[in-house]
Design an enzyme around this catalytic site. Structure first.
Site, PDB file in Angstrom:
ATOM      1  N   ASP A  41       2.040  -7.283   2.598  1.00  0.00           N
ATOM      2  CA  ASP A  41       1.411  -6.034   2.445  1.00  0.00           C
ATOM      3  C   ASP A  41       1.763  -4.932   3.579  1.00  0.00           C
ATOM      4  O   ASP A  41       0.789  -5.283   4.894  1.00  0.00           O
ATOM      5  CB  ASP A  41       0.038  -6.622   3.802  1.00  0.00           C
ATOM      6  N   HIS A  88       1.000  -0.845   0.158  1.00  0.00           N
ATOM      7  CA  HIS A  88       0.156  -0.265  -0.471  1.00  0.00           C
ATOM      8  C   HIS A  88       0.967   1.454  -0.178  1.00  0.00           C
ATOM      9  O   HIS A  88       1.810   1.607   0.698  1.00  0.00           O
ATOM     10  CB  HIS A  88      -0.656   0.201   0.972  1.00  0.00           C
TER      11      HIS A  88
END
Lengths: 311, 423
Positions: free
Chosen positions: B305, B62
């Site tokens: 992640d 992200h």
């Protein structure tokens, strides 16, 4: 012997010796509350902040009375009057309180772990007055004190905790405390209201009231915490009461000398038959009286004063 | 500029290679392997005692730009990737605005080019605004350069929308990434549902939430034939569903994160919010199965992640804290220590998990050191000990639960298109 820790965050980290010390001290303080002048100078000059982020009448008043009977200055800081309504973060509130230099903060919050967080940001002693679904240690202590008013010892007793176990901090603290003190603890609710692997607390889990109540010496009824339930865990109050509500008929399964406790506030007719609340088994009002004594004891022991209590 | 990396051990599963060899890179390409005599003008890197491997690819990052530059930017995210040994990253579409149209894809790629460190491959949204309702303009985004579609960090709740997305993605032969965690079963929980959540009094997330989505996705992959990538599976049972699906030749692949095999829910002591993550940390049995799945090949890749969160988002109650951990700067050391040193995984398998397989799944034209290949290279010193120091991280956010951990194995150099971007 004083308490080992500076804070009372939960029953989990209390030793049996510490629990017995608190209970013994509580019994001494009970006497003070029965005097015509219900005040001793023990904690004069000490300040206690009651920081309540959840509505509470009895616990907050109980702590306030306890502090006042020990001559401490008690300041109530409740959510509706506080800055949190204006968006101040919990951490900022705590940092501000820290600079008011309180000796103790009694905190209640809807999120588990808030007292632990406070203990890291504050120099004051922290008492957990209920954090989310986690713990409510003074409630468990006052329940034990109440049981001991009626039973010689807790060791060997069968205690049934019945109702909304999943959302109950009272259930968790009581299960641990009574287990440490050697009781046989049973919890009973529909499976939807029993948290996963609850038996690892040392409780026996049953979905059947008869099994929980059979031969029980004490029954702790829990409040149905509808405000914490994010989903429906039972079809209706009517059906819930029929299956899991405590009625006079069901009480016959327990010992004839059994006592019934409830941490309040009571949902009459949801978890317990109104007649039982006021009936012969009920020790619910004794719990309230014992609450003040236990909280006096905890304040006294945590503030670690060496002065005479004047008992 | 020609670059010679000498005396290292080259591991390249794409050509079944593991041997001591030099490697020469020129104009961004690999030009030769073997015993090579250096020329005077060449830049020389001595890789004695190190592994020289095709550049590592983090398939789940992200980056938060555009929109949440307070958490991470394409620049800081690229620097963190480089420092972590990653030469390529696949970034999730949850920017603000969401990467659900070609303009945002263009913006990310332009910004990535201007930063010019690691390769950034965006994943586009499956649905507009990640809302799970209408399909995003996948074709336009593919033209602009996305390599996959995902609604991460959200699951796609509506089964029919997911089915249509799977069918539609086939047009472009891109994988569909799913973040598995059915919301109703997850029941607004904050950590793994089990003995620890019960003890801490925190609302639990049922394992069934992940499994329900995984089985749904496997079924949809079977009927549509789409290549489906399960982003970060975390339970023993999820793994067993994936294993079954693979045995039936269903086109499903999966990744795991380092934190899901190095931490468990028991590590959530004192309600430390850096341990709050989605999917949540599971149990010791799950960790054991995941390591088995890595070793037996059920798990295709390891991805971080990487989810930056500001202090404000973490310095609050466990209930209110935003889930997520940053991971790029600790991943390789964690994997080296936990998988290679402790679990006996071979370094070759680790390269497959971080380079060969991610390249195969996302078709990035990377993952190899064959002659003529783009010279993205990671150099790892297997003996170097590191102590994780979050304060020195390149990432803009510091939400990392591994601060102070002592780990064996460390990235020493990252090379992208023949240029050293980190050492």
């Amino acid at each position: 012997m004083p308490l080992v820790g500076k804070h009372l965050l939960g029953i989990e980290n209390l030793s049996l010796d510490e629990i017995e010390l608190i209970l013994k001290t509580s019994r001494s303080f009970k006497e003070i509350s029965s005097r015509p002048i219900k005040k001793v100078p023990t904690l004069r000059g000490r300040s206690v902040i009651n920081l309540f982020y959840e509505p509470s009448t009895r616990t907050r008043s109980s702590f306030e009375i306890a502090a006042k009977r020990l001559s401490a200055d008690a300041i109530n800081f409740s959510v509706s009057q506080s800055s949190s309504a204006k968006g101040e973060s919990l951490i900022d509130t705590v940092k501000n309180l820290q600079f008011m230099n309180p000796d103790m903060i009694v905190v209640r919050h809807s999120a588990a772990g808030v007292p632990h967080m406070l203990s890291k940001h504050c120099d004051a002693s922290i008492i957990n007055a209920g954090d989310g679904m986690h713990e409510h240690p003074t409630q468990a202590l006052l329940d034990a004190l109440t049981i001991l008013d009626y039973k010689k010892q807790i060791k060997g007793l069968k205690v049934a905790i019945i109702g909304d176990i999943a959302h109950s901090r009272v259930a968790r603290s009581n299960t641990m405390l009574l287990n440490k003190m050697g009781a046989e603890v049973w919890v009973c609710a529909p499976p939807t209201l029993i948290p996963m692997r609850y038996e690892e607390y040392g409780a026996k889990v049953t979905y059947k009231m008869k099994e929980a109540l059979r031969g029980a010496d004490a029954v702790i009824m829990l409040r149905m915490q509808r405000e914490r339930q994010k989903e429906v865990s039972y079809p209706s109050v009517k059906e819930y009461f029929a299956l899991y509500g405590l009625s006079k008929e069901k009480m016959k399964w327990a010992k004839s000398t059994a006592i019934v406790l409830h941490p309040g506030p009571i949902n009459r007719g949801v978890e317990i038959d109104p007649e039982l609340v006021d009936g012969e088994y009920s020790v619910i009002l004794e719990q309230v009286a014992n609450g003040v004594a236990v909280r006096m004891a905890v304040l006294y022991l945590l503030l670690g004063t060496s002065e005479e209590i004047g008992l | 500029m020609t670059l010679l990396i000498r005396n290292g051990t080259i591991i390249d599963p794409s050509q079944k290679l593991k041997k001591k060899s030099d490697i020469v890179v020129d104009r961004g390409k690999v030009v030769g392997l073997g015993k090579i005599k250096p020329k005077k003008s060449w830049q020389i890197v001595d890789a004695s005692g190190c592994f020289v491997v095709p550049g590592f690819i983090d398939t789940h990052v992200h980056l938060c730009e555009p929109g949440r530059e307070d958490k991470e930017t394409i620049l800081t995210g690229s620097e963190a990737a480089a420092a972590g040994g990653f030469t390529s990253i696949v970034c999730m579409p949850d920017s603000e605005p969401v990467n659900d149209n070609e303009a945002i894809t263009d913006f990310i790629l332009q910004r990535a080019r201007r930063v010019g460190l690691v390769n950034i491959f965006p994943a586009g949204a499956i649905t507009k605004g990640l809302l799970g309702e209408e399909l995003a303009e996948v074709g336009e985004m593919v033209k602009a350069g996305i390599v996959a579609i995902a609604d991460d960090p959200n699951p796609v709740e509506n089964n029919q929308v997911m089915r249509r997305a799977c069918e539609y993605a086939k047009t472009f032969d891109i994988p569909v990434i799913d973040h598995c965690g059915e919301l109703r079963l997850a029941a607004q929980g904050h950590m793994n549902e089990g003995a620890v959540s019960t003890r801490l009094g925190l609302r639990g997330i049922s394992r069934a939430a992940e499994e329900a989505d995984i089985t749904r996705d496997i079924i949809l992959s079977r009927i549509t034939g789409v290549r489906l990538h399960l982003a970060h599976i975390s339970t023993q049972e999820s793994l067993s569903w994936v294993r079954q699906a693979k045995n039936q030749d269903i086109q499903v692949t999966c990744g795991v994160t380092p934190h899901h095999f190095t931490l468990t829910d028991s590590d959530i002591h004192d309600y430390h919010t850096d341990f709050k993550v989605d999917p949540p940390l599971r149990t010791q049995e799950d960790v054991k199965s995941i390591v088995e799945g890595i070793i037996d090949g059920t798990i295709d890749c390891i991805a971080t992640d990487h989810s930056p969160q500001t202090r404000l988002e973490k310095e609050t109650t466990f209930d209110e804290a935003v889930p997520g951990m940053i991971g790029m700067e600790t991943a390789i050391s964690l994997c080296w220590d936990f998988l290679i040193c402790r679990a006996g995984l071979s370094p070759t398998r680790l390269v497959e998990l971080f380079s060969t397989n991610p390249n195969r799944i996302f078709q990035l034209d990377r993952g190899t050191l064959k002659e003529g290949a783009i010279a993205d290279i990671t150099i790892i010193d297997p003996d170097r000990e590191v102590i994780v120091d979050v304060s020195k991280f390149k990432s803009k956010s510091k939400n990392c639960p591994f601060d102070g951990w002592k780990l064996r194995g460390s990235v020493v150099m990252t090379i992208v298109k023949g240029r050293i971007i980190y050492q």
